[in-house]
Design a protein around this motif. Structure first.
Motif, short mmCIF file in Angstrom:
data_model
loop_
_atom_site.label_atom_id
_atom_site.label_comp_id
_atom_site.label_asym_id
_atom_site.label_seq_id
_atom_site.Cartn_x
_atom_site.Cartn_y
_atom_site.Cartn_z
N ASP A 123 -3.74 33.76 39.73
CA ASP A 123 -3.73 34.57 40.95
C ASP A 123 -4.25 35.98 40.66
O ASP A 123 -5.03 36.54 41.44
CB ASP A 123 -2.32 34.65 41.53
CG ASP A 123 -1.86 33.33 42.14
OD1 ASP A 123 -2.71 32.43 42.34
OD2 ASP A 123 -0.66 33.20 42.40
N ASP A 249 -3.90 35.78 52.52
CA ASP A 249 -3.89 35.08 51.25
C ASP A 249 -3.75 36.11 50.14
O ASP A 249 -4.43 37.14 50.15
CB ASP A 249 -5.17 34.28 51.04
CG ASP A 249 -5.29 33.12 52.03
OD1 ASP A 249 -4.24 32.64 52.50
OD2 ASP A 249 -6.43 32.71 52.33
N ASP A 250 -2.87 35.86 49.16
CA ASP A 250 -2.58 36.85 48.13
C ASP A 250 -3.84 37.36 47.43
O ASP A 250 -3.92 38.53 47.06
CB ASP A 250 -1.61 36.27 47.09
CG ASP A 250 -0.18 36.22 47.62
OD1 ASP A 250 0.17 37.07 48.46
OD2 ASP A 250 0.59 35.33 47.21
N GLU A 251 -4.82 36.50 47.23
CA GLU A 251 -6.03 36.93 46.53
C GLU A 251 -6.86 37.90 47.36
O GLU A 251 -7.76 38.57 46.84
CB GLU A 251 -6.88 35.72 46.15
CG GLU A 251 -7.39 34.94 47.35
CD GLU A 251 -8.04 33.62 46.93
OE1 GLU A 251 -9.10 33.31 47.49
OE2 GLU A 251 -7.49 32.93 46.06
N PHE A 253 -5.69 40.64 48.77
CA PHE A 253 -4.84 41.81 49.00
C PHE A 253 -5.63 43.10 49.16
O PHE A 253 -5.23 43.99 49.92
CB PHE A 253 -3.80 41.94 47.88
CG PHE A 253 -4.32 42.52 46.60
CD1 PHE A 253 -4.18 43.87 46.32
CD2 PHE A 253 -4.94 41.71 45.66
CE1 PHE A 253 -4.64 44.40 45.13
CE2 PHE A 253 -5.42 42.24 44.47
CZ PHE A 253 -5.27 43.59 44.21
N MET A 289 2.34 41.68 49.40
CA MET A 289 2.78 40.29 49.39
C MET A 289 2.20 39.62 50.63
O MET A 289 2.51 40.02 51.76
CB MET A 289 4.30 40.18 49.39
CG MET A 289 4.96 40.76 48.15
SD MET A 289 6.75 40.55 48.17
CE MET A 289 7.22 41.47 46.69
N GLY A 290 1.38 38.62 50.41
CA GLY A 290 0.62 38.04 51.51
C GLY A 290 1.45 37.52 52.66
O GLY A 290 1.04 37.62 53.83
#
Length: 305
Positions: A123, A249-251, A253, A289-290
């Motif tokens: 991640d 989506d976390d990626e 951010f 935090m997504g």
């Protein structure tokens, strides 16, 4: 094996450890989850996390055990057995070596300690790859996102923080200070809220120190230990305008942060009956935090009509 495949394999091992943390885990089980031989799996795991699989497991277990001791009052032997230590003595030795304090003393006083809170390797890699673009670059045909805005009151409080040298944002701060501040802040039992990254107003910046810091807000009567390199500061009550973006989506951010920053840049607080009051308190950001969207807060004062 390319970088992406390797980091994905390491993350599969990390996730296997998380799922089976309260069970005995063998190197064979870990390597099966990665899809490689035990020797190769152990090698790439250490290359990417800095720890052997078993050192990593021990550190994660000890940090989770510390949170149990912090938040409850269990018997130490029960915690030891729950986290796959064979005896009270073995757990005490490992805990003392990891944190510099015995589990018994820690449970009694719960001082801030350096928890081990590892990032997921794949991640993080994907986030860095996607973050190669400048923060203010816009994607073509970017969809307009909603930003939720509200005002909250912060009481008089203290903040435990660690300063940098010249940093004005997160990445510069990590280069100056390292990435071990957040785990210690997370360990603080008396915290009023979760740890934050903060941009200090000019009045709170000491000469030769950074605008951007990390810290955690505490009650005024906080009297526990102040770790080396940290300081305790008192903050007056204030109002904060909170900006919260949509889940992402976390990626992604960095794009999520940029969307909120662009909204703030154009935002007029007088719509809500407030004005910016940036010297009243630190502006702060919560850890991205997504699932909840990116959150940032700026101090404001009510307009008097």
């Amino acid at each position: 094996m390319n970088q992406e495949e390797m980091k994905s394999a390491v993350q599969r091992m990390q996730e296997y450890i998380d799922t089976h943390l309260l069970e005995r885990i063998t190197l064979k089980q870990l390597s099966d989850s990665a899809g490689y031989s035990p020797w190769h799996a152990a090698r790439i795991f250490k290359e990417n996390t800095g720890k052997t699989p078993f050192d990593y497991m021990r550190s994660v277990r000890l940090s989770r055990a510390a949170l149990v001791l912090r938040d409850a009052n269990p018997r130490i032997i029960d915690v030891a057995l729950d986290f796959v230590f064979d005896s009270h003595e073995g757990f005490t030795r490992a805990f003392s070596k990891e944190f510099g304090i015995s589990p018994k003393r820690y449970r009694q006083s719960t001082p801030p300690i350096q928890l081990f809170l590892p990032e997921k390797v794949f991640d993080s890699y994907r986030a860095i790859q996607k973050g190669g673009m400048k923060m203010n670059e816009k994607k073509a045909e970017k969809k307009t996102k909603s930003i939720f805005v509200q005002v909250i009151e912060r009481p008089a409080r203290k903040v435990l923080l660690k300063r940098g040298i010249r940093a004005t944002e997160y990445f510069g701060y990590c280069e100056e200070v390292g990435c071990d501040v957040w785990p210690l802040l997370t360990s603080v039992k008396e915290a009023l809220y979760e740890p934050v990254g903060m941009w200090l107003p000019k009045s709170l910046i000491k000469e030769g120190t950074s605008e951007y810091v990390q810290g955690v807000e505490l009650p005024l009567d906080y009297g526990n230990q102040i770790p080396d390199g940290y300081e305790l500061m008192e903050l007056p009550p204030c109002m904060m305008m909170i900006f919260q973006g949509e889940p992402y989506d976390d990626e992604d951010f960095m794009e999520a942060i940029d969307e909120v920053w662009q909204h703030i840049e154009k935002f007029d607080p007088e719509i809500y009956g407030y004005q910016w009051n940036r010297e009243a308190a630190p502006r702060f950001q919560l850890a991205p935090m997504g699932y909840r969207g990116y959150i940032e807060a700026i101090p404001v004062a009510a307009l008097h009509k």
